[in-house]
Structures are given as structure tokens and as C-alpha cells.
Design an enzyme around this catalytic site. Sequence first.
Site: not given
Length: 452
Positions: A65, A68-69, A145
Site C-alpha cells: 500500500h 502504491e502511494h 490514513e
Amino acid sequence: MFTRLFALSVLLLALAGCSQTHETTLPNGLRVIVKEDHRSPVVVSQIWYRIGAQDEPDGSTGISHVLEHMMFKGTQKLKPNEFSRIIAEHGGRENAFTGYDYTAYYQQLEKSRLPISFELEAERMRNLTLDPAEFAKEIKVVMEERRLRTDDQPEALAFEKFMSTAYTVHSYKNPVIGWMSDLEKMRAEDLRAWYERWYAPNNATLVVVGDVNPTQVFTLARKYFSPVPRRDLAPPAQTPEPPQAAERRVRISAPAEVPYLLLGWHVPVLTVDDKSNEPYALDVLAGILSGGNSARLASELVRGQKLAANADASYSMISRSPSMLMLDGTPAPGRTIEELELALRAQATRLRDEPVTEDELNRVKAQVVAGNVYSRDSVFGQAMEIGQLVTAGLDWRLKDKFVHRIKAITARDVQTVARKYLVDENLTVAILDPKPGTKARPRSSLGGGHVR
């Protein structure tokens, strides 16, 4: 009513099938799948990497993840966030998402802009910079997040505890966003190793759906992606989750206004040979419980007994590893979490002990089939369906067999899977007790995916 609705569903599916799907594989291993849909002059391009949270070793959770950022934070040719700016300038939209089984990126554009999408994706497939300064900023974004979507969301926190209890060995026990302790110690060089190991054309599938000519799409794909070299891939070792032998329970206390309950049983998913009808029977079973206002949970627990404020069932037959069938809910005012648990477990017992009625079965079949058909109304939804199947190691043609397989499910099939899987020794229960004096927060959805 069922006959008319089902006939309409089959007709719509047949019409959807008129659009042709084409496939090729480039010499570097990139699989390219194109589905024509000429209803409007738009195109969706999605690239799916077969790497996700389930592939992460303990101590490195969340790395898929975070990467991905960072895919938006600069390449040899693109400055940080320039990828998104270029797509927006051409009237498109883009984003990405990470799940347990994959990491995927997409753009939706006017059809003539497809070359721009391919050029940008090919660039970041091989030339990501992973600047330490950009990483230092972005890892803080991911940590925040996590705080907002999990730590400060009581139902999401309960789901996280549920998964780490239901799974003891398999990596589904870890959250997609990662444990905070792993995020805190993550470094840019860790992402570099993960990127160089998994971001390769021979570990990716490019899915294009829209008003396109397949031959032209294949030509564009060869132009932009062929220069990206394939890499040697060593599939990550994944230890299968052993059969559960006894009921498991976890109870947590968190800031929340109301209690929350989650029950789940380990169940199978679709396999390559597609010989078992169990996943289809489980899909119908979930619809029996939670397939609209006429389903059992809504009609009996919410409106009938007024025992639950809400109650739902969820199951997905598409994943790379065996999954869970889950029931969740919140008790109605004046009712307890214990009463709700007894009621939900009674629903499982009823499915084991009594065949569903023919009328109920037909209603659910019509809803399941129609929902599948209408989900293909958008080009994005069609691309998602193909991408999920392929990344799970399945044949994308299974989507065209769905109606037939669901239609073939009988009441006996539903009862058989209930007797086999909805048993106490296969059950995990998570209970959220609210801390007093806290404010209500929006109800979160179950699941493991995260987007930017």
C-alpha cells in the site's frame, strides 16, 4: 415475477456478451486483455500487479500500500504528482487501490487519450525514483490514513481484530494498510526492494475496456510496454491456513456510540478448474440472508423482531486464498449484543436444518443474477471484473458462466454448504463494546482495500 426478471437478466447478459473480449501476451510477459464497449467514447485502462498484502512477510506489513502511494511521487521523467496532473489536464481521472491479493492502478479517459495512459504507466513500471524525501512525507500520510480509517473507526478496528483472530498463520491476518509498528520502521530502501522484485510486466495484467479497437490497443501496448524488461519472479511462500478446530472469540472496547458484532466462517472460493458448486451456493446463501429488504436478516431481525438496527451478510468468491463468509450487525436500541449474536447464530442453524423454500431461492437467484448483470453497466465495472478474476489466477471467461452456475444451485446445495461450513468449530466472533461518553462515527464498510 421471477421468470420475467430472470429472463431480463439473461437477455441483458447476452447483450453485454456481444461486446468482444480479446487477449494477447507480450514477449516480456505482460498480459493484455481488451473488451470492446462502444456505447460511449470513453476508455478505462487498469494495470493489475499480482502482489498485495497477503504476500507481505511479518515485519513488512503495509509495504504494498505504501508503494502504491509512492507510484505517484516521481519517476526519471515525471516530477512528484505530475502523473495525476497530466491525466487531469486531458480530462481524465485516475487512482489506485491495494487489497490482500493485488495492487492496481487505473485511468478513465476519452478514447483518443489512451496512449497517454500507456506511456505514463510504462514509465513508472520501470523508472520509479522512490526519493527518500518524498517517502518521508508520504509515510506520514499513510500513518494518518491508518489513524483515520482504522484506529479512529471502531467497526474497522473490530474487523482488523476479527481477521487477526480468524487467521493464525495465513497473511490475511494482517491489515492491508499495515500495522503501525511496521509503518514506523519502514524505509525507502525497503520499497525499492519490493518494487524491483514485483513490479515487472510478467507480474502484471493490463485490462482495457471501452470504445477501442483491440488491434490498435495491442499495437499501443507493444509500443510502450515492450521495452520494459521482464524479471525473474520467485513466488512468495504462503502458508495455508490450517483448518479451524474450535470457536474463536475476541472482544474489544473502543470509542463508539453503539456496540457492533461480527461473525465469520472460513469458506472456499473459486478455483481454476471451477468444478465445485460450493462458491456459487455460498453466494446464494449470502443472498438468502442479506439480499435486499425481503431477505431474512432485514425482514426477520430488523423489521420483524426489531432486534437489530442493521444486519448484513457478505461473501466474495474471488480471491487468491480461501476467504470468509461474514455476518455483522448492530443491536436495536434496548437490545443487547448477546441477543443479536444468538439471533445471527440461529439463522446459521436454520440454514443447516431447513432447506430454503423454492420461492425464496428463486427470488435470491433473480437478485444475484440481475445485480451481476447491472454491475457491468459501466466500463470501469467490467474492467474490475476481469482484473479481479485474472489476478486471482482465474480465467476471465468465468464471468460469462456466472448466470448458468447460479441458476443451477438448488436448495439442497445451499443446505449442504451451510452444514459443512456454518458450524461452531469454524466460527470466529468479534464484539465491539463502546466506551461511554463517546460520539458516533460514520459506519465503515468491511474489507481490506485502500485507495489514495
